[in-house]
Scaffold this motif. Structure first.
Motif, PDB file in Angstrom:
ATOM      1  N   LEU A  22      21.930  -1.577   8.136  1.00 41.37           N
ATOM      2  CA  LEU A  22      21.994  -1.009   9.479  1.00 41.37           C
ATOM      3  C   LEU A  22      20.718  -0.242   9.811  1.00 41.37           C
ATOM      4  CD1 LEU A  22      23.773  -0.897  11.931  1.00 41.37           C
ATOM      5  CD2 LEU A  22      24.799   1.209  11.059  1.00 41.37           C
ATOM      6  N   VAL A  57      30.303  -2.368   8.820  1.00 38.57           N
ATOM      7  CA  VAL A  57      29.299  -3.382   8.507  1.00 38.57           C
ATOM      8  C   VAL A  57      29.864  -4.348   7.475  1.00 38.57           C
ATOM      9  CG1 VAL A  57      26.985  -3.809   7.602  1.00 38.57           C
ATOM     10  CG2 VAL A  57      27.419  -1.764   8.973  1.00 38.57           C
ATOM     11  N   ALA A 117      23.417  -7.538   6.837  1.00 33.30           N
ATOM     12  CA  ALA A 117      24.574  -7.304   7.688  1.00 33.30           C
ATOM     13  C   ALA A 117      24.985  -8.616   8.343  1.00 33.30           C
ATOM     14  CB  ALA A 117      24.247  -6.260   8.747  1.00 33.30           C
ATOM     15  N   VAL A 159      28.520  -6.325  12.676  1.00 32.65           N
ATOM     16  CA  VAL A 159      28.538  -4.887  12.940  1.00 32.65           C
ATOM     17  C   VAL A 159      29.515  -4.629  14.082  1.00 32.65           C
ATOM     18  CG1 VAL A 159      27.220  -2.856  13.651  1.00 32.65           C
ATOM     19  CG2 VAL A 159      26.152  -4.580  12.182  1.00 32.65           C
TER      20      VAL A 159
END
Length: 236
Positions: A86, A158, A166, A169
Motif C-alpha cells: 500500500l 489489502v 496488492a 484494496v
C-alpha cells in the motif's frame, strides 16, 4: 510441555510473571479445571502447540486451537507485505506525503499517514490477508479508540498476492466497525482485541476516508474478491 508443579514454580519466582500473585494464578488454574479445559492429568484439552493432540483428549465443546511460531511469523510477513504494497501504491500514485508510522511505533493506532494537502489527510490502518474468499481482521481496542476520535482514520483491507503485491484494496465501513465490536459489560472488564469477519456490505472498493478518495479507483488493483460493494459516488 512442563507439568503444573514446574509451571507453578515459574509463576512464583520468575519476575516476568510477577504482575499476578500465586493465588491468582492458582485461581486461574482452578477455573480452567471447572470449565473442563484441563484434564485430570493436568494437560490442556485445547491444542495450542503445533497441531499435535497432547494426550489425545479433545471434547466436542472445546474447539482445537492451532498455533505455532511459524504460523505467527507467516501472519506477520503478510501484514508487513500489505503495508509495503500500500505504501508503494500511494507513492507511485502521486500522493506527495506518505509516512510509514508503524515502523516507528505501535502507539499511533494506524500504520500509514498520507496527505495530499492540509485538508486532505488520511491515517490508514492496514489489515492484510492472502484469503480471497473472506475477510477476517483483528482490531485492537487502541485502534478502535483512535478511529472513534480521529476523522482522518480509515481501515484499508489489502489482499496480498504470492509475490507480495496488492491484488485488491478495499475500505472497511466505520459504521459497521462501530456496530460489530463487543460492548463492555462491566467496569471490571473490557475487550482489548476483537476478531471480526467483515461482510460484503461493509466493504467498498478503493481507498478513502469519509471526505476524500486517496487514489483513483483505476489506479488501485481490484479483483472480484470479498464481493465488495460499488464505490460511493460522493467521494471525490
Amino acid at each position: 510441555m512442563a507439568g503444573i508443579p514446574r509451571v507453578r514454580v515459574l509463576f512464583t519466582h520468575h519476575p516476568g510473571y510477577a504482575d499476578l500473585t500465586p493465588a491468582q494464578y492458582a485461581e486461574g488454574l482452578a477455573w480452567l479445571r471447572r470449565m473442563g479445559m484441563v484434564t485430570a492429568a493436568g494437560r490442556p484439552v485445547v491444542d495450542i502447540s503445533d497441531g499435535e493432540a497432547g494426550d489425545g483428549v479433545v471434547t466436542a465443546s472445546v474447539p482445537a486451537v492451532r498455533w505455532s511460531q511459524a504460523a505467527e511469523e507467516a501472519r506477520r510477513r503478510v501484514g508487513a507485505a500489505g503495508e509495503q504494497a500500500l505504501l508503494g501504491l500511494l507513492r507511485e500514485g502521486g500522493v506527495p506525503d506518505v509516512r510509514h508510522v508503524a515502523a516507528e511505533s505501535d502507539a499511533y493506532g494506524y500504520d500509514i499517514e498520507a496527505a495530499r494537502s492540509v485538508s486532505e489527510r488520511a491515517h490508514i490502518e492496514v489489515k492484510s490477508t492472502t484469503d480471497p474468499t473472506r475477510l477476517v481482521i483483528h482490531l485492537t481496542r487502541h485502534e478502535y479508540e483512535v478511529m472513534a476520535r480521529d476523522k482522518e482514520w480509515c481501515l484499508a483491507a489489502v489482499l496480498v498476492g504470492r509475490d507480495g503485491s496488492a491484488v485488491n484494496v478495499a475500505t472497511v465501513d466505520q459504521g459497521w466497525l462501530h456496530s460489530a465490536v463487543p460492548a463492555d459489560q462491566t467496569r471490571r472488564g473490557r475487550w482489548e482485541s476483537a476478531r471480526l469477519e467483515v461482510p460484503p456490505h461493509a466493504l467498498v472498493p478503493g481507498l478513502a476516508t469519509a471526505s476524500w478518495r486517496l487514489l483513483p479507483d483505476t489506479w488501485l488493483p481490484q479483483c472480484s474478491v470479498w464481493t465488495c460493494q460499488p464505490a460511493s459516488p460522493v467521494l471525490a
